[in-house]
Scaffold this motif. Sequence first.
Motif, PDB file in Angstrom:
ATOM      1  N   VAL A 171     -53.376   4.577 -54.928  1.00 50.33           N
ATOM      2  CA  VAL A 171     -54.559   5.179 -54.620  1.00 50.33           C
ATOM      3  C   VAL A 171     -54.861   4.646 -53.683  1.00 50.33           C
ATOM      4  O   VAL A 171     -55.738   3.103 -53.797  1.00 50.33           O
ATOM      5  N   ILE A 172     -54.978   4.491 -52.059  1.00 49.81           N
ATOM      6  CA  ILE A 172     -55.293   3.816 -51.203  1.00 49.81           C
ATOM      7  C   ILE A 172     -56.232   5.083 -50.006  1.00 49.81           C
ATOM      8  O   ILE A 172     -55.978   5.469 -49.761  1.00 49.81           O
ATOM      9  N   ALA A 173     -57.444   5.086 -50.684  1.00 53.65           N
ATOM     10  CA  ALA A 173     -58.436   5.551 -50.007  1.00 53.65           C
ATOM     11  C   ALA A 173     -59.224   4.134 -48.757  1.00 53.65           C
ATOM     12  O   ALA A 173     -59.377   2.993 -49.064  1.00 53.65           O
ATOM     13  N   VAL A 174     -58.633   4.764 -47.322  1.00 56.00           N
ATOM     14  CA  VAL A 174     -59.063   4.264 -46.383  1.00 56.00           C
ATOM     15  C   VAL A 174     -60.091   5.094 -45.921  1.00 56.00           C
ATOM     16  O   VAL A 174     -61.043   5.719 -45.818  1.00 56.00           O
ATOM     17  N   ASP A 175     -61.457   3.883 -44.820  1.00 56.63           N
ATOM     18  CA  ASP A 175     -62.325   3.961 -44.183  1.00 56.63           C
ATOM     19  C   ASP A 175     -61.218   4.221 -42.445  1.00 56.63           C
ATOM     20  O   ASP A 175     -60.883   2.806 -42.309  1.00 56.63           O
ATOM     21  N   LEU A 176     -60.994   4.830 -42.173  1.00 58.06           N
ATOM     22  CA  LEU A 176     -60.230   5.298 -40.340  1.00 58.06           C
ATOM     23  C   LEU A 176     -61.337   3.910 -39.690  1.00 58.06           C
ATOM     24  O   LEU A 176     -62.811   3.511 -39.457  1.00 58.06           O
ATOM     25  N   PRO A 177     -61.285   3.688 -38.817  1.00 55.29           N
ATOM     26  CA  PRO A 177     -61.322   2.876 -37.546  1.00 55.29           C
ATOM     27  C   PRO A 177     -62.453   3.351 -36.783  1.00 55.29           C
ATOM     28  O   PRO A 177     -62.934   4.665 -36.387  1.00 55.29           O
ATOM     29  N   GLY A 178     -64.068   2.973 -36.834  1.00 56.79           N
ATOM     30  CA  GLY A 178     -65.248   3.228 -36.624  1.00 56.79           C
ATOM     31  C   GLY A 178     -65.973   4.136 -37.217  1.00 56.79           C
ATOM     32  O   GLY A 178     -66.674   4.674 -36.948  1.00 56.79           O
ATOM     33  N   PHE A 179     -65.589   3.860 -38.526  1.00 52.10           N
ATOM     34  CA  PHE A 179     -66.206   4.493 -39.197  1.00 52.10           C
ATOM     35  C   PHE A 179     -65.775   4.160 -40.964  1.00 52.10           C
ATOM     36  O   PHE A 179     -64.850   2.770 -41.302  1.00 52.10           O
ATOM     37  N   GLY A 180     -67.209   4.345 -41.885  1.00 45.70           N
ATOM     38  CA  GLY A 180     -67.491   3.535 -42.918  1.00 45.70           C
ATOM     39  C   GLY A 180     -67.472   2.361 -42.418  1.00 45.70           C
ATOM     40  O   GLY A 180     -67.918   1.643 -41.198  1.00 45.70           O
ATOM     41  N   ALA A 181     -66.505   1.294 -43.390  1.00 46.70           N
ATOM     42  CA  ALA A 181     -66.591  -0.213 -43.088  1.00 46.70           C
ATOM     43  C   ALA A 181     -65.824  -0.635 -42.223  1.00 46.70           C
ATOM     44  O   ALA A 181     -65.470  -1.798 -42.002  1.00 46.70           O
ATOM     45  N   SER A 182     -65.042   0.113 -41.902  1.00 46.20           N
ATOM     46  CA  SER A 182     -64.146  -0.253 -40.867  1.00 46.20           C
ATOM     47  C   SER A 182     -64.604  -0.275 -39.730  1.00 46.20           C
ATOM     48  O   SER A 182     -65.103   0.128 -38.517  1.00 46.20           O
ATOM     49  N   PRO A 183     -64.407  -1.524 -38.782  1.00 49.64           N
ATOM     50  CA  PRO A 183     -64.827  -1.546 -37.482  1.00 49.64           C
ATOM     51  C   PRO A 183     -64.084  -0.998 -36.366  1.00 49.64           C
ATOM     52  O   PRO A 183     -63.041   0.187 -36.436  1.00 49.64           O
ATOM     53  N   ALA A 184     -64.604  -0.850 -34.911  1.00 51.78           N
ATOM     54  CA  ALA A 184     -64.180   0.257 -34.124  1.00 51.78           C
ATOM     55  C   ALA A 184     -63.335  -0.157 -33.412  1.00 51.78           C
ATOM     56  O   ALA A 184     -62.396  -1.242 -33.690  1.00 51.78           O
ATOM     57  N   LEU A 185     -62.264   0.299 -32.918  1.00 55.50           N
ATOM     58  CA  LEU A 185     -61.232   0.279 -32.321  1.00 55.50           C
ATOM     59  C   LEU A 185     -61.150  -1.132 -31.315  1.00 55.50           C
ATOM     60  O   LEU A 185     -62.551  -0.967 -30.442  1.00 55.50           O
ATOM     61  N   PRO A 186     -60.328  -1.660 -30.734  1.00 55.61           N
ATOM     62  CA  PRO A 186     -60.593  -2.152 -29.779  1.00 55.61           C
ATOM     63  C   PRO A 186     -60.542  -1.598 -28.382  1.00 55.61           C
ATOM     64  O   PRO A 186     -60.643  -0.858 -27.612  1.00 55.61           O
ATOM     65  N   ASP A 187     -61.905  -2.027 -27.752  1.00 54.14           N
ATOM     66  CA  ASP A 187     -61.982  -1.839 -25.982  1.00 54.14           C
ATOM     67  C   ASP A 187     -60.376  -1.153 -25.682  1.00 54.14           C
ATOM     68  O   ASP A 187     -59.559  -1.697 -25.309  1.00 54.14           O
ATOM     69  N   GLY A 188     -60.903   0.336 -24.340  1.00 57.37           N
ATOM     70  CA  GLY A 188     -59.855   0.390 -24.230  1.00 57.37           C
ATOM     71  C   GLY A 188     -58.246   1.816 -24.813  1.00 57.37           C
ATOM     72  O   GLY A 188     -57.681   1.541 -24.455  1.00 57.37           O
ATOM     73  N   LEU A 189     -59.052   1.954 -26.479  1.00 54.47           N
ATOM     74  CA  LEU A 189     -58.304   3.008 -27.107  1.00 54.47           C
ATOM     75  C   LEU A 189     -58.930   3.808 -27.022  1.00 54.47           C
ATOM     76  O   LEU A 189     -60.434   3.480 -27.556  1.00 54.47           O
ATOM     77  N   ALA A 190     -58.210   5.015 -27.397  1.00 54.28           N
ATOM     78  CA  ALA A 190     -58.918   6.135 -27.397  1.00 54.28           C
ATOM     79  C   ALA A 190     -58.895   6.859 -28.769  1.00 54.28           C
ATOM     80  O   ALA A 190     -57.989   6.448 -29.770  1.00 54.28           O
ATOM     81  N   TYR A 191     -60.309   7.380 -29.581  1.00 59.24           N
ATOM     82  CA  TYR A 191     -59.521   7.684 -30.292  1.00 59.24           C
ATOM     83  C   TYR A 191     -59.268   9.124 -31.017  1.00 59.24           C
ATOM     84  O   TYR A 191     -59.709  10.375 -30.983  1.00 59.24           O
ATOM     85  N   ASP A 192     -57.873   9.480 -30.933  1.00 59.50           N
ATOM     86  CA  ASP A 192     -57.161  10.449 -30.411  1.00 59.50           C
ATOM     87  C   ASP A 192     -55.527  10.301 -30.811  1.00 59.50           C
ATOM     88  O   ASP A 192     -55.873   9.270 -31.591  1.00 59.50           O
ATOM     89  N   LEU A 193     -55.259  11.059 -31.025  1.00 62.99           N
ATOM     90  CA  LEU A 193     -53.572  11.180 -32.282  1.00 62.99           C
ATOM     91  C   LEU A 193     -53.146  10.618 -31.819  1.00 62.99           C
ATOM     92  O   LEU A 193     -52.096   9.676 -32.406  1.00 62.99           O
ATOM     93  N   ARG A 194     -52.588   9.952 -29.819  1.00 62.66           N
ATOM     94  CA  ARG A 194     -51.900   8.929 -29.539  1.00 62.66           C
ATOM     95  C   ARG A 194     -52.252   7.925 -30.313  1.00 62.66           C
ATOM     96  O   ARG A 194     -51.148   6.760 -30.259  1.00 62.66           O
ATOM     97  N   THR A 195     -53.576   7.480 -30.652  1.00 66.45           N
ATOM     98  CA  THR A 195     -53.555   5.952 -30.837  1.00 66.45           C
ATOM     99  C   THR A 195     -53.700   6.334 -32.052  1.00 66.45           C
ATOM    100  O   THR A 195     -53.071   5.063 -33.242  1.00 66.45           O
ATOM    101  N   MET A 196     -54.084   7.288 -33.226  1.00 66.63           N
ATOM    102  CA  MET A 196     -53.976   7.325 -34.234  1.00 66.63           C
ATOM    103  C   MET A 196     -53.355   7.319 -35.020  1.00 66.63           C
ATOM    104  O   MET A 196     -53.044   6.314 -36.054  1.00 66.63           O
ATOM    105  N   VAL A 197     -52.336   7.770 -34.615  1.00 68.78           N
ATOM    106  CA  VAL A 197     -50.749   7.847 -35.802  1.00 68.78           C
ATOM    107  C   VAL A 197     -50.723   7.008 -35.718  1.00 68.78           C
ATOM    108  O   VAL A 197     -49.445   6.094 -36.668  1.00 68.78           O
ATOM    109  N   PRO A 198     -49.994   5.510 -34.738  1.00 70.23           N
ATOM    110  CA  PRO A 198     -49.273   4.334 -34.577  1.00 70.23           C
ATOM    111  C   PRO A 198     -49.965   3.743 -35.183  1.00 70.23           C
ATOM    112  O   PRO A 198     -51.018   2.349 -36.238  1.00 70.23           O
ATOM    113  N   VAL A 199     -51.743   3.498 -35.399  1.00 67.33           N
ATOM    114  CA  VAL A 199     -52.246   2.639 -35.977  1.00 67.33           C
ATOM    115  C   VAL A 199     -52.246   2.607 -37.704  1.00 67.33           C
ATOM    116  O   VAL A 199     -52.012   1.784 -38.400  1.00 67.33           O
TER     117      VAL A 199
END
Length: 276
Positions: free
Chosen positions: A57-85
């Motif tokens: 089991v791998i429980a994830v903190d999504l970028p910008g939530f929990g202990a995960s840092p925000a996404l780098p500048d210039g990246l949107a928090y949308d499906l086109r970004t999150m799926v490849p991430v």
Amino acid sequence: MATTVSFAVDFPVGRRVVSVSYERKGTGEPLVLLHGIGHHRQAWDPVLRILAAERDVIAVDLPGFGASPALPDGLAYDLRTMVPVLGSFFDTLGVVRPHVVGNSLGGLLALELGREKLVRTVTALSPAGFWTRSERRYAFGVLRAMRGAALSMPMPMIERLAKTSTGRTALTSTIYARPGRRSPASVVSETVALREATGFRQTLEAGLTVTFTDDVPDVPVSIAWGSKDRLLLRRQGVRAKHVIPGARLVRLPRCGHVPMNDDPAAVARVILDTSR
């Protein structure tokens, strides 16, 4: 114990380095857990031990939530970004087409990962994206109010409220049908996670244009909905079944929007049945 991993992802705007925090337990086939907006990986704690008895089991903190840092500048928090991430995250961990489970925002991401054939099975618990305009407006208004309340309350007030069943109900009854079951420490932790979520605003903005309208062929899908979901109303589960006709639609009696806490055994059973 959480671990943070950094990896490079290629986007149309160029290569960016993304960092993701996660917790890993158990043995067996890999199973990735994705939380909802404003939450963190600890949302899965009520079912983690049950799942880890049969799965890696791998429980994830999504970028910008929990202990995960925000996404780098210039990246949107949308499906086109999150799926490849998330696809790159799987590659970094050496995980090939894991089973994936998501709640709310995480459920939407899980279904999109299934549509892209990046995962083996999908279990979506009250997934976002099957709303009408008015339902989305209502849900986003509730989420903004929850975020505003979390930001406005000083820590001593949050800690004091979390000590009583009435206080825990006031803080979390929007997402739990049985908020009294949450421990004081858990309620404090998730309230802090909501107020400190650096990706909250951008994720909500990205959701304004999201409606899930495509089937997820050739991937086993289960969609489960709490009968007492007060955020994404349960009739959206019927819509999800129409969009994904091959999906198994499961009702979770007496469960709210985040059902893992309300009935851990039932939720774990749905997840394990799907991943088998």
